[in-house]
Design a protein around this motif. Structure first.
Motif, PDB file in Angstrom:
ATOM      1  N   GLY A  18      -2.209  48.484 -10.027  1.00 17.05           N
ATOM      2  CA  GLY A  18      -2.124  49.902  -9.692  1.00 17.05           C
ATOM      3  C   GLY A  18      -1.262  50.150  -8.463  1.00 17.05           C
ATOM      4  N   PHE A  19      -1.378  49.264  -7.493  1.00 21.12           N
ATOM      5  CA  PHE A  19      -0.561  49.390  -6.288  1.00 21.12           C
ATOM      6  C   PHE A  19       0.925  49.313  -6.637  1.00 21.12           C
ATOM      7  N   LEU A  20       1.310  48.354  -7.467  1.00 22.06           N
ATOM      8  CA  LEU A  20       2.721  48.175  -7.826  1.00 22.06           C
ATOM      9  C   LEU A  20       3.248  49.350  -8.643  1.00 22.06           C
ATOM     10  N   ARG A  21       2.399  49.954  -9.452  1.00 21.44           N
ATOM     11  CA  ARG A  21       2.835  51.144 -10.189  1.00 21.44           C
ATOM     12  C   ARG A  21       3.069  52.319  -9.249  1.00 21.44           C
ATOM     13  N   GLN A  22       2.218  52.437  -8.230  1.00 14.70           N
ATOM     14  CA  GLN A  22       2.318  53.576  -7.313  1.00 14.70           C
ATOM     15  C   GLN A  22       3.409  53.378  -6.266  1.00 14.70           C
ATOM     16  N   TYR A  23       3.603  52.132  -5.826  1.00 17.20           N
ATOM     17  CA  TYR A  23       4.591  51.857  -4.777  1.00 17.20           C
ATOM     18  C   TYR A  23       5.555  50.751  -5.247  1.00 17.20           C
ATOM     19  N   PRO A  24       6.390  51.021  -6.234  1.00  7.24           N
ATOM     20  CA  PRO A  24       7.240  49.960  -6.799  1.00  7.24           C
ATOM     21  C   PRO A  24       8.275  49.427  -5.807  1.00  7.24           C
TER      22      PRO A  24
ATOM     23  N   ALA B  14       2.166  41.775  -3.059  1.00  7.26           N
ATOM     24  CA  ALA B  14       1.218  42.319  -4.031  1.00  7.26           C
ATOM     25  C   ALA B  14       1.398  41.642  -5.387  1.00  7.26           C
ATOM     26  N   ARG B  15       2.656  41.406  -5.798  1.00  7.58           N
ATOM     27  CA  ARG B  15       2.890  40.746  -7.083  1.00  7.58           C
ATOM     28  C   ARG B  15       2.435  39.288  -7.039  1.00  7.58           C
ATOM     29  N   PHE B  16       2.594  38.638  -5.881  1.00  4.34           N
ATOM     30  CA  PHE B  16       2.135  37.255  -5.738  1.00  4.34           C
ATOM     31  C   PHE B  16       0.625  37.177  -5.936  1.00  4.34           C
ATOM     32  N   TRP B  17      -0.121  38.103  -5.279  1.00  2.00           N
ATOM     33  CA  TRP B  17      -1.576  38.070  -5.409  1.00  2.00           C
ATOM     34  C   TRP B  17      -2.032  38.543  -6.790  1.00  2.00           C
ATOM     35  N   LEU B  18      -1.242  39.404  -7.406  1.00  2.44           N
ATOM     36  CA  LEU B  18      -1.559  39.807  -8.779  1.00  2.44           C
ATOM     37  C   LEU B  18      -1.486  38.586  -9.696  1.00  2.44           C
ATOM     38  N   GLY B  19      -0.421  37.771  -9.549  1.00  7.08           N
ATOM     39  CA  GLY B  19      -0.306  36.554 -10.349  1.00  7.08           C
ATOM     40  C   GLY B  19      -1.461  35.597 -10.102  1.00  7.08           C
TER      41      GLY B  19
ATOM     42  N   TYR C 290      -2.949  48.407  -0.056  1.00  4.86           N
ATOM     43  CA  TYR C 290      -2.695  46.964  -0.195  1.00  4.86           C
ATOM     44  C   TYR C 290      -3.855  46.163   0.395  1.00  4.86           C
ATOM     45  N   GLU C 291      -4.272  46.552   1.586  1.00  2.00           N
ATOM     46  CA  GLU C 291      -5.369  45.831   2.240  1.00  2.00           C
ATOM     47  C   GLU C 291      -6.661  45.973   1.448  1.00  2.00           C
TER      48      GLU C 291
ATOM     49  N   GLU D 213       0.511  36.221 -18.314  1.00  2.00           N
ATOM     50  CA  GLU D 213       0.795  37.360 -17.435  1.00  2.00           C
ATOM     51  C   GLU D 213       1.053  36.885 -16.008  1.00  2.00           C
ATOM     52  N   ALA D 214       0.342  35.862 -15.605  1.00  4.77           N
ATOM     53  CA  ALA D 214       0.555  35.321 -14.258  1.00  4.77           C
ATOM     54  C   ALA D 214       1.975  34.797 -14.131  1.00  4.77           C
ATOM     55  N   ILE D 215       2.432  34.021 -15.143  1.00  7.95           N
ATOM     56  CA  ILE D 215       3.802  33.495 -15.116  1.00  7.95           C
ATOM     57  C   ILE D 215       4.809  34.637 -15.038  1.00  7.95           C
ATOM     58  N   SER D 216       4.576  35.672 -15.811  1.00  4.71           N
ATOM     59  CA  SER D 216       5.497  36.815 -15.834  1.00  4.71           C
ATOM     60  C   SER D 216       5.616  37.451 -14.448  1.00  4.71           C
ATOM     61  N   ASN D 217       4.496  37.627 -13.768  1.00  5.95           N
ATOM     62  CA  ASN D 217       4.534  38.261 -12.454  1.00  5.95           C
ATOM     63  C   ASN D 217       5.118  37.337 -11.390  1.00  5.95           C
ATOM     64  N   PHE D 218       4.813  36.051 -11.449  1.00  9.22           N
ATOM     65  CA  PHE D 218       5.411  35.111 -10.494  1.00  9.22           C
ATOM     66  C   PHE D 218       6.940  35.074 -10.650  1.00  9.22           C
ATOM     67  N   LYS D 219       7.409  35.037 -11.920  1.00  8.04           N
ATOM     68  CA  LYS D 219       8.849  35.007 -12.160  1.00  8.04           C
ATOM     69  C   LYS D 219       9.511  36.305 -11.657  1.00  8.04           C
ATOM     70  N   GLN D 220       8.848  37.441 -11.874  1.00  5.45           N
ATOM     71  CA  GLN D 220       9.414  38.708 -11.409  1.00  5.45           C
ATOM     72  C   GLN D 220       9.497  38.728  -9.890  1.00  5.45           C
ATOM     73  N   MET D 221       8.491  38.167  -9.221  1.00  6.31           N
ATOM     74  CA  MET D 221       8.534  38.086  -7.764  1.00  6.31           C
ATOM     75  C   MET D 221       9.730  37.249  -7.309  1.00  6.31           C
ATOM     76  N   LEU D 222       9.938  36.082  -7.942  1.00  2.11           N
ATOM     77  CA  LEU D 222      11.050  35.217  -7.571  1.00  2.11           C
ATOM     78  C   LEU D 222      12.394  35.900  -7.824  1.00  2.11           C
ATOM     79  N   ALA D 223      12.470  36.681  -8.891  1.00  2.00           N
ATOM     80  CA  ALA D 223      13.723  37.374  -9.208  1.00  2.00           C
ATOM     81  C   ALA D 223      14.014  38.473  -8.188  1.00  2.00           C
ATOM     82  N   GLU D 224      12.981  39.198  -7.736  1.00  6.20           N
ATOM     83  CA  GLU D 224      13.171  40.314  -6.812  1.00  6.20           C
ATOM     84  C   GLU D 224      13.255  39.867  -5.358  1.00  6.20           C
ATOM     85  N   ALA D 225      12.561  38.783  -5.003  1.00  4.14           N
ATOM     86  CA  ALA D 225      12.537  38.348  -3.598  1.00  4.14           C
ATOM     87  C   ALA D 225      12.567  36.824  -3.527  1.00  4.14           C
ATOM     88  N   PRO D 226      13.684  36.200  -3.896  1.00  6.61           N
ATOM     89  CA  PRO D 226      13.747  34.731  -3.891  1.00  6.61           C
ATOM     90  C   PRO D 226      13.630  34.124  -2.495  1.00  6.61           C
TER      91      PRO D 226
END
Length: 259
Positions: A163-169, A177-182, A142-143, A193-206
């Protein structure tokens, strides 16, 4: 062997022979025989004494020689023992050195094993106001991805975070990691793609501390896509969901500009 006894006998015989005839006549046959026998006994006694003395001398010589040999053998044994003692002392010193070296190696091996084990032991992580346990490999990866993002290489950073999210879901790092990916995708104008990842982050960790920023970033992507109507709704939802956040303040300002 000394020869003084035969000489003494000879002298005695000569002295008898040289006696005057008148004196010789004085001896009778019996007395002469007795004198001869006594003389023989004296000679035999002297010879025996001489032989015993010679035997004693030889015996003493043999004992002296045996003693010298014994002393030499003892000296040889002492020298052999001294050499063996020196060897044993050297071997003991070598054993002590080997033992110290073995202990040092065992200590190094134990430390190496401990270090390797620590590489796999979960560590406590504090990130974005949250604390969780993570494997050292997760933290390192991550770092590393975040370091790439900070250099401005956003495409590489996006690939690293993906790659990090695939390896450590299920990692505790996943929301960040998803926030910085977006954000990396937003930087390279990959807004969908940015919108998709931001929305997924909000859904998993609101409730994640960066959730308000993620919502604001969604609105920014929608604005870039010229979807003003959807962006306005996103901003309004942000203000309602996170009214005390700094992102809510920024959302109100954006709403004013969108009217």
């Amino acid at each position: 062997m000394p020869t003084f006894l035969p000489r003494a006998v000879a002298a005695l015989v000569v002295s008898v022979c040289l006696l005057p005839a008148g004196h010789a006549a004085l001896f009778e046959d019996g007395e002469a025989r007795r004198a001869i026998l006594e003389m023989r006994q004296r000679v035999d006694s002297l010879q025996q004494s001489q032989q015993r003395a010679g035997d004693e001398v030889r015996k003493l010589g043999e004992e002296n020689a045996q003693l010298r040999r014994s002393l030499l053998d003892l000296q040889t044994q002492i020298e052999t023992l001294r050499v063996e003692q020196s060897k044993l002392r050297g071997q003991n010193e070598q054993l002590l050195r080997d033992s110290a070296e073995l202990q040092r190696r065992q200590k190094d091996i134990a430390q190496g094993v401990d270090e390797r084990l620590r590489q796999f032991e979960p560590v406590k992580v504090s990130l974005d106001g949250q604390e969780f346990q993570a494997d050292p490999a997760e933290k390192r990866d991550y770092e590393a991805a975040l370091a790439v993002f900070r250099t401005g290489k956003f495409a590489d950073a996006g690939a690293a975070f993906a790659g990090f999210l695939r390896q450590y879901p299920r990692s505790g790092f996943a929301p960040s990691a998803r926030f910085w990916l977006g954000n990396a995708q937003y930087a390279v104008r990959d807004y969908k793609e940015a919108i998709s990842n931001f929305k997924q982050m909000l859904a998993e960790a609101p409730g994640h501390p960066r959730a308000p920023e993620a919502a604001l970033s969604i609105a920014n992507c929608q604005i870039e896509l010229k979807d003003t109507r959807t962006a306005r709704k996103t901003l309004e939802d942000l203000v309602r969901a996170y009214p005390q956040s700094e992102a809510a303040v920024a959302a109100k300002e954006r709403l004013l500009r969108l009217k």
